[in-house]
Scaffold this motif. Sequence first.
Motif, PDB file in Angstrom:
ATOM      1  N   LEU A  37       0.830  -1.208   0.000  1.00  0.00           N
ATOM      2  CA  LEU A  37       0.000   0.000   0.000  1.00  0.00           C
ATOM      3  C   LEU A  37       0.863   1.256   0.000  1.00  0.00           C
ATOM      4  CD1 LEU A  37      -2.798  -1.024   2.534  1.00  0.00           C
ATOM      5  CD2 LEU A  37      -3.032  -0.765   0.056  1.00  0.00           C
ATOM      6  N   ALA A  38       1.987   1.211   0.715  1.00  0.00           N
ATOM      7  CA  ALA A  38       2.889   2.366   0.722  1.00  0.00           C
ATOM      8  C   ALA A  38       3.572   2.531  -0.636  1.00  0.00           C
ATOM      9  CB  ALA A  38       3.925   2.214   1.827  1.00  0.00           C
ATOM     10  N   LEU A  39       3.951   1.428  -1.271  1.00  0.00           N
ATOM     11  CA  LEU A  39       4.578   1.506  -2.594  1.00  0.00           C
ATOM     12  C   LEU A  39       3.617   2.057  -3.637  1.00  0.00           C
ATOM     13  CD1 LEU A  39       6.587  -1.863  -2.671  1.00  0.00           C
ATOM     14  CD2 LEU A  39       7.523   0.445  -2.529  1.00  0.00           C
ATOM     15  N   HIS A  40       2.327   1.785  -3.459  1.00  0.00           N
ATOM     16  CA  HIS A  40       1.318   2.300  -4.385  1.00  0.00           C
ATOM     17  C   HIS A  40       0.771   3.655  -3.952  1.00  0.00           C
ATOM     18  CE1 HIS A  40       1.447  -1.888  -5.723  1.00  0.00           C
ATOM     19  NE2 HIS A  40       0.824  -1.504  -6.819  1.00  0.00           N
ATOM     20  N   ARG A  41       1.423   4.259  -2.943  1.00  0.00           N
ATOM     21  CA  ARG A  41       1.096   5.608  -2.475  1.00  0.00           C
ATOM     22  C   ARG A  41      -0.297   5.703  -1.858  1.00  0.00           C
ATOM     23  NH1 ARG A  41       2.344   9.914  -7.012  1.00  0.00           N
ATOM     24  NH2 ARG A  41       2.252  11.297  -5.225  1.00  0.00           N
ATOM     25  N   VAL A  42      -0.845   4.566  -1.441  1.00  0.00           N
ATOM     26  CA  VAL A  42      -2.101   4.590  -0.695  1.00  0.00           C
ATOM     27  C   VAL A  42      -1.828   5.024   0.740  1.00  0.00           C
ATOM     28  CG1 VAL A  42      -4.058   3.204   0.096  1.00  0.00           C
ATOM     29  CG2 VAL A  42      -3.102   2.819  -2.170  1.00  0.00           C
ATOM     30  N   LEU A  43      -0.678   4.586   1.277  1.00  0.00           N
ATOM     31  CA  LEU A  43      -0.241   4.978   2.607  1.00  0.00           C
ATOM     32  C   LEU A  43       1.044   5.801   2.490  1.00  0.00           C
ATOM     33  CD1 LEU A  43      -0.818   1.681   4.642  1.00  0.00           C
ATOM     34  CD2 LEU A  43      -2.245   3.727   4.629  1.00  0.00           C
ATOM     35  N   PRO A  44       1.375   6.593   3.496  1.00  0.00           N
ATOM     36  CA  PRO A  44       2.612   7.390   3.442  1.00  0.00           C
ATOM     37  C   PRO A  44       3.868   6.512   3.396  1.00  0.00           C
ATOM     38  CG  PRO A  44       1.144   8.171   5.180  1.00  0.00           C
ATOM     39  CD  PRO A  44       0.576   6.871   4.704  1.00  0.00           C
ATOM     40  N   ASN A  45       4.965   7.092   2.912  1.00  0.00           N
ATOM     41  CA  ASN A  45       6.234   6.371   2.849  1.00  0.00           C
ATOM     42  C   ASN A  45       6.790   6.028   4.222  1.00  0.00           C
ATOM     43  OD1 ASN A  45       6.325   6.377   0.043  1.00  0.00           O
ATOM     44  ND2 ASN A  45       7.351   8.357  -0.044  1.00  0.00           N
ATOM     45  N   LEU A 152     -16.047   0.833   7.693  1.00  0.00           N
ATOM     46  CA  LEU A 152     -16.222   2.222   7.264  1.00  0.00           C
ATOM     47  C   LEU A 152     -15.032   3.077   7.683  1.00  0.00           C
ATOM     48  CD1 LEU A 152     -20.024   2.787   8.037  1.00  0.00           C
ATOM     49  CD2 LEU A 152     -18.935   2.523   5.796  1.00  0.00           C
ATOM     50  N   GLY A 153     -14.491   2.813   8.876  1.00  0.00           N
ATOM     51  CA  GLY A 153     -13.323   3.561   9.318  1.00  0.00           C
ATOM     52  C   GLY A 153     -12.127   3.353   8.405  1.00  0.00           C
ATOM     53  N   ILE A 154     -11.877   2.105   8.017  1.00  0.00           N
ATOM     54  CA  ILE A 154     -10.749   1.808   7.131  1.00  0.00           C
ATOM     55  C   ILE A 154     -10.969   2.416   5.748  1.00  0.00           C
ATOM     56  CG2 ILE A 154      -9.548  -0.075   5.935  1.00  0.00           C
ATOM     57  CD1 ILE A 154      -9.995  -1.771   8.437  1.00  0.00           C
ATOM     58  N   VAL A 155     -12.208   2.352   5.250  1.00  0.00           N
ATOM     59  CA  VAL A 155     -12.510   2.949   3.946  1.00  0.00           C
ATOM     60  C   VAL A 155     -12.282   4.456   3.980  1.00  0.00           C
ATOM     61  CG1 VAL A 155     -14.373   3.450   2.320  1.00  0.00           C
ATOM     62  CG2 VAL A 155     -14.103   1.144   3.225  1.00  0.00           C
ATOM     63  N   LEU A 156     -12.695   5.106   5.047  1.00  0.00           N
ATOM     64  CA  LEU A 156     -12.495   6.556   5.167  1.00  0.00           C
ATOM     65  C   LEU A 156     -11.010   6.917   5.220  1.00  0.00           C
ATOM     66  CD1 LEU A 156     -15.325   7.565   7.687  1.00  0.00           C
ATOM     67  CD2 LEU A 156     -15.200   8.089   5.245  1.00  0.00           C
ATOM     68  N   VAL A 157     -10.224   6.109   5.950  1.00  0.00           N
ATOM     69  CA  VAL A 157      -8.786   6.378   6.039  1.00  0.00           C
ATOM     70  C   VAL A 157      -8.135   6.239   4.669  1.00  0.00           C
ATOM     71  CG1 VAL A 157      -6.597   5.507   6.957  1.00  0.00           C
ATOM     72  CG2 VAL A 157      -8.567   5.779   8.473  1.00  0.00           C
ATOM     73  N   PHE A 158      -8.455   5.167   3.948  1.00  0.00           N
ATOM     74  CA  PHE A 158      -7.855   4.954   2.632  1.00  0.00           C
ATOM     75  C   PHE A 158      -8.335   6.004   1.627  1.00  0.00           C
ATOM     76  CE2 PHE A 158      -6.954   0.158   3.299  1.00  0.00           C
ATOM     77  CZ  PHE A 158      -5.821   0.501   4.005  1.00  0.00           C
ATOM     78  N   THR A 159      -9.593   6.427   1.743  1.00  0.00           N
ATOM     79  CA  THR A 159     -10.085   7.486   0.860  1.00  0.00           C
ATOM     80  C   THR A 159      -9.325   8.784   1.105  1.00  0.00           C
ATOM     81  OG1 THR A 159     -12.289   6.475   0.855  1.00  0.00           O
ATOM     82  CG2 THR A 159     -12.123   8.761   0.139  1.00  0.00           C
ATOM     83  N   ALA A 160      -9.064   9.069   2.378  1.00  0.00           N
ATOM     84  CA  ALA A 160      -8.318  10.291   2.704  1.00  0.00           C
ATOM     85  C   ALA A 160      -6.882  10.220   2.191  1.00  0.00           C
ATOM     86  CB  ALA A 160      -8.333  10.514   4.214  1.00  0.00           C
ATOM     87  N   THR A 161      -6.231   9.065   2.343  1.00  0.00           N
ATOM     88  CA  THR A 161      -4.845   8.945   1.884  1.00  0.00           C
ATOM     89  C   THR A 161      -4.744   8.969   0.361  1.00  0.00           C
ATOM     90  OG1 THR A 161      -5.030   6.522   2.013  1.00  0.00           O
ATOM     91  CG2 THR A 161      -4.131   7.666   3.929  1.00  0.00           C
ATOM     92  N   GLN A 162      -5.809   8.579  -0.326  1.00  0.00           N
ATOM     93  CA  GLN A 162      -5.810   8.622  -1.783  1.00  0.00           C
ATOM     94  C   GLN A 162      -6.079  10.023  -2.316  1.00  0.00           C
ATOM     95  OE1 GLN A 162      -4.197   6.120  -3.208  1.00  0.00           O
ATOM     96  NE2 GLN A 162      -5.818   5.483  -4.575  1.00  0.00           N
ATOM     97  N   ASN A 163      -6.562  10.909  -1.471  1.00  0.00           N
ATOM     98  CA  ASN A 163      -6.884  12.276  -1.900  1.00  0.00           C
ATOM     99  C   ASN A 163      -6.214  13.287  -0.974  1.00  0.00           C
ATOM    100  OD1 ASN A 163      -9.223  11.820  -4.057  1.00  0.00           O
ATOM    101  ND2 ASN A 163      -9.599  10.421  -2.365  1.00  0.00           N
ATOM    102  N   LYS A 164      -4.949  13.060  -0.729  1.00  0.00           N
ATOM    103  CA  LYS A 164      -4.224  13.918   0.217  1.00  0.00           C
ATOM    104  C   LYS A 164      -4.170  15.363  -0.274  1.00  0.00           C
ATOM    105  CE  LYS A 164      -0.624  11.190   0.042  1.00  0.00           C
ATOM    106  NZ  LYS A 164      -1.163   9.981  -0.589  1.00  0.00           N
ATOM    107  N   VAL A 165      -3.877  15.556  -1.550  1.00  0.00           N
ATOM    108  CA  VAL A 165      -3.751  16.924  -2.072  1.00  0.00           C
ATOM    109  C   VAL A 165      -5.089  17.654  -2.009  1.00  0.00           C
ATOM    110  CG1 VAL A 165      -3.201  18.286  -4.120  1.00  0.00           C
ATOM    111  CG2 VAL A 165      -1.788  16.314  -3.536  1.00  0.00           C
ATOM    112  N   HIS A 166      -6.181  16.955  -2.335  1.00  0.00           N
ATOM    113  CA  HIS A 166      -7.498  17.588  -2.288  1.00  0.00           C
ATOM    114  C   HIS A 166      -7.851  17.994  -0.864  1.00  0.00           C
ATOM    115  CE1 HIS A 166      -8.475  16.751  -6.475  1.00  0.00           C
ATOM    116  NE2 HIS A 166      -8.004  15.521  -6.301  1.00  0.00           N
TER     117      HIS A 166
END
Length: 317
Positions: A37-45, A152-166
């Motif tokens: 997930l970190a390599l695919h930039r879903v999670l921070p480095n 739902l908590g995990i989905v919200l976290v991953f959604t936030a990490t996928q849209n960090k710039v927004h």
Amino acid sequence: MVAGKWLRVWIVFDAFIVLCGGVLTGILSACELLEQLALHRVLPNLFLRAMPKTQSLYVSVLSFTVFSLVLYVSAGASLNVISQMFSLVWLTVMSLFPLTLLLLKFNRGRIARTSHTPLAVIVVAVLVSITVFAGNIAVNPATAGYFSAYFLGIVLVFTATQNKVHLLRWVYWMYDQYPYLHSSKLTRTWGTKLIDLMTSLRRQPVCILVKSDEVNHLFHMILYVSKNEETSCVKIVYFYEGEAGIPSELEANARILDEAFPEITVDLIIVNAPFDPPNVIALSHRLQIPTSLMFMTCPGFYFPHSIAELGTRIISI
């Protein structure tokens, strides 16, 4: 008593060893998952940080431990609730296998693979998973509440990490609505820091591997990247060998795409080498772009290499 104290000790010791093996397997699986997930930039480095000697991903191990403790505490330290929730999680993971096969058949039917599962078997597996999942909920509906909350908590976290710039843009907009924050000693540098953070997040380049100079084909690949990756730099890479030559319109179309996407810098790289896993890995090291951020279209049945060997990501156009 059929046996004595020795049998009781042996059973407890055996159960302890099995439990340790299960925990170790869970930690290793979680570390591998968080690394990908970190390599695919879903999670921070941050999750890629490793110990100097053992190279173990200590952030992933600590995250797994903290998450397990939070799960245990939120369930009221009830092993019954934890076991029932684990059954739902396990069924969810198992149901992902037939769903993934179904999506592969629909979206990636051209990928060459050694084994082919009949469609009827996949559909039956999905139906069985749904039936067993519904049965577990019917036995104890309260478990579904715990499962839904964490899901739902995990989905919200991953959604936030996928849209960090927004999300950072929204934070900057809120910061900009209060002028006194720009003059306060504590907060006047926040705007600059937010802009620098957004710039650094978009600085990571992305690579697309192409096999033709069709502008429509190139346009849809870059459009896919712009919608799914937070980047401001896309490198178009074309491999060719000897007499094969370079498509005549490739350079001109790259310039057109650079103008068509003003928020993205489009560069063209020509590589005089065969398109194979060693050269893709060498290109990754040279450009400092991980293969997880290299995109290519779905190869055909006669493609000589497997996707796992390349390590690239497949997109549909």
